[in-house]
Design an enzyme around this catalytic site. Sequence first.
Site, short mmCIF file in Angstrom:
data_model
loop_
_atom_site.label_atom_id
_atom_site.label_comp_id
_atom_site.label_asym_id
_atom_site.label_seq_id
_atom_site.Cartn_x
_atom_site.Cartn_y
_atom_site.Cartn_z
N TYR A 274 1.35 5.62 -0.45
CA TYR A 274 1.10 6.78 0.23
C TYR A 274 1.22 7.85 -0.55
CZ TYR A 274 1.15 9.38 4.86
OH TYR A 274 0.85 10.12 6.03
N ARG B 69 -8.33 3.70 13.00
CA ARG B 69 -7.56 4.67 13.34
C ARG B 69 -7.04 4.59 14.62
NH1 ARG B 69 -6.10 5.71 8.49
NH2 ARG B 69 -7.69 6.59 6.89
N ASP C 289 0.85 -1.16 0.08
CA ASP C 289 0.03 -0.21 -0.03
C ASP C 289 0.87 1.28 0.04
OD1 ASP C 289 -2.45 1.39 -0.15
OD2 ASP C 289 -2.47 1.55 2.12
N LYS D 292 -4.92 -2.02 10.12
CA LYS D 292 -5.14 -2.39 8.45
C LYS D 292 -5.03 -3.66 8.11
CE LYS D 292 -3.49 2.28 7.09
NZ LYS D 292 -4.34 2.83 6.11
N TYR E 52 1.54 2.25 15.56
CA TYR E 52 2.27 2.33 14.30
C TYR E 52 3.60 2.80 14.45
CZ TYR E 52 2.49 7.57 13.62
OH TYR E 52 2.83 8.66 13.70
N ARG F 79 0.71 14.11 13.49
CA ARG F 79 2.08 14.57 13.91
C ARG F 79 2.22 16.40 13.89
NH1 ARG F 79 3.18 10.29 10.65
NH2 ARG F 79 3.12 11.85 8.93
N THR G 84 -4.23 6.29 -0.42
CA THR G 84 -5.52 7.32 -0.41
C THR G 84 -5.43 8.50 -1.38
OG1 THR G 84 -6.09 6.57 1.88
CG2 THR G 84 -7.26 8.36 0.98
N HIS H 251 -3.35 13.75 0.53
CA HIS H 251 -3.61 12.78 1.81
C HIS H 251 -2.44 12.79 2.53
CE1 HIS H 251 -4.78 9.20 4.01
NE2 HIS H 251 -3.70 8.60 3.70
N GLU I 53 -9.03 4.02 -2.74
CA GLU I 53 -7.69 3.96 -3.45
C GLU I 53 -8.03 3.45 -4.84
OE1 GLU I 53 -4.55 2.33 -1.68
OE2 GLU I 53 -5.20 3.07 0.51
#
Lengths: 430, 430
Positions: free
Chosen positions: B144, B253, B142, B269, B260, B158, B360, B149, B217
């Site tokens: 990014y 989430r 996957d 996920k 993570y 962050r 995404t 996004h 996606e």
Amino acid sequence: MTLNASHSAQLKSWVEAANDPLCPFPIQNLPMAIFSTSANLRKRAGVAIGDQVLDLEVLERSGLLPTGLVPNGLSPTPTAVFNRSSLNAFMALGPAVWSAVRSTISGELSKATSDWRLFSQLLTPLADAQLHMPVRVTGYTDFYASREHATNVGTLFRGAENALMANWLHMPIAYNGRASTVVVSGTAIKRPRGQIISADKPTPVFTASRKLDMELEMAALVGTANPMGDPVSVAQAQEMIFGFVLLNDWSARDIQVWEYQPLGPFLGKAFATTISPWVISREALEPFRVDGPQQDPQPLSYLRQSAPHNYAIQLQAQLNGQTITETNFKDIYWSSAQQLAHHTSGGCAMQTGDLLGSGTISGSQPGSMGSLLELTWNGEKPLTLENGDIRRFLEDGDRLSLTGYAQGEGYRIGFGEAAATILPAPSETG
Amino acid sequence: MTLNASHSAQLKSWVEAANDPLCPFPIQNLPMAIFSTSANLRKRAGVAIGDQVLDLEVLERSGLLPTGLVPNGLSPTPTAVFNRSSLNAFMALGPAVWSAVRSTISGELSKATSDWRLFSQLLTPLADAQLHMPVRVTGYTDFYASREHATNVGTLFRGAENALMANWLHMPIAYNGRASTVVVSGTAIKRPRGQIISADKPTPVFTASRKLDMELEMAALVGTANPMGDPVSVAQAQEMIFGFVLLNDWSARDIQVWEYQPLGPFLGKAFATTISPWVISREALEPFRVDGPQQDPQPLSYLRQSAPHNYAIQLQAQLNGQTITETNFKDIYWSSAQQLAHHTSGGCAMQTGDLLGSGTISGSQPGSMGSLLELTWNGEKPLTLENGDIRRFLEDGDRLSLTGYAQGEGYRIGFGEAAATILPAPSETG
């Protein structure tokens, strides 16, 4: 699973080499691999005994093995599992069949009154066997379950104050690795190229890794599956594990450190992972189950274990024939059973052939760390080998070998070797 | 690949429904899926045309399709590829065969003088077809790759000052996902449980996710493989791509944010990823190739592309029938070809059936973001649906559907749907 006759220290084989107390493959071990010979190039399953390989394809065809019991009665043809190029079909049959097959083989290889002259026709010298990937790896997950390793790497990457993150003591941290590049011991490893940033330049260059590292790990192989959406307990997870191999999670530290935020390791570890060819069954390791480190804080209930799930396995890494680290699997903080239970806890489906790397196994003593990153403190304290060579990380032509064994009373359960030689990177034309 | 007769806007089919300008499956599309019917439960390959499915297994057996050309001459038996439960065997044959098969099917479904009455016996109404997983997913990566996004999520996780990390503009950032839980549209998704930490408590609890999200996606399916140790160029990567599907990267989430660091997304996920059943061939999308966003700084040479590799594909997500976001695949910063080339750049082997999620896809406008995390700004700005329902994240019973199409002149290349309904979490007994 309890100790049975197949674990007895008194058990001997009529294959004499198996009775040497230092032989890695005594009758108490009986590890499986996929092999071929120059006389028969077909890949098929075998069991190591002493200095020999027992051909399981022929043994199964003879009707002596109980694999045909499941699921189609005794008909050997539709359920033959040892004539394949991977152990997956056998692994999917589950613990009762694994145990019955082990018991049968153990009996045949030990009984004094066996027609062993006939049986010995199924044996090939190990020296004549070519070993292949033992499993079709359906997924590769790499954990990070040694507290010492996580603390060391965290200190190097983020400083001592951020070394062990807040989540680490609450769950077995892991990432999904790349299954397509898991290879068997003996496969040469090409040094990867990748994006690398230097401290003195603002932008990366694409070049050969200068910080190629090993990671000394054990790995559990998942035998039986769980359906998507159905988590399993720690006790169930333990039963799903078919066996263990040695695993070297090759790591390009300079690629890793630039790419890993925020989504974790990717190409810095995707170029290769080496496993040992012999799968040591969970049953063979039963006498070596021990408690792991005390877990404080107490894990959440879905991670609690009511029995010892660690294993006392002596491990070492050799660089060009010289031992550079010695450690033990018993010190891993999160057991493989806890790792697997956690993996399923949100509903993730595990499949036959899933490979769960333990994470680099580092001890608390100097000389017991499972990576060059830690042993040389990111190159600051180079190793000097006996021949005077100096190493911060791996150089082209280096041979790195992992070995391990569990020490019984008068016998050893050997894991064989996970080894490879480093080849130069592809030329700089890309 | 250049435009050919199969792309002509004037091309019509004798399957009348295919000629409706709003039909998702005109003769210019010809997507493939794995299907079965109540009259024939065997899983096999089919092509959508108008409101019908063309049975490729029967067509191949008739000798009309050129799949038998490779690699064993015209013998249909050893090389039959459409009688399988996945498209992988066909995907492995490579672009020349993909194109020849498309050309043959296009010709048969369009020619005025065809014996279409005979041919039409190979058609089944779409309404009677059960659609299955189109591919055996060998690996799921996957990416990014949407700048919008990555900036939004980075800001939420962050803070704005650390939103887009230093590496993001230099490489397509990605993580390895979990292949075993990629499921086809229509498969219900069980809400996961996991470790979740609250702001007001120092330790996590194990409970059902309260922040279950979607991620809109696209995904590229790798057709042809590259060997371990042999990177491919962007142009070669483009040729390796068989086609595209819609992909929903379901995300918990609250599980994700706790687990993570430092190794990236894992169980947040791993519980499920939904793809659409129809694989749209790369060739069908050829007229919709466009330049992506300008890349500044210029990518390193191994990531440079000399042709447009983005695709203009309109995308939308519907929650319980109401559109909640509209966006376009053309805005993705790193193209699928760049993603794939990067994936191989260190020597990672790609396999037939590898699934590369784009990441995404969020646009720059309000209402064009590809996740609820962004649309509701982590729940701070709830959505109010037309029926008065309020949503921060997904609730049990919600149905989330992704759809998309490329708009041609007088026809549409439709992607069908990637949809699922949310089921409650398993009971709290684990």
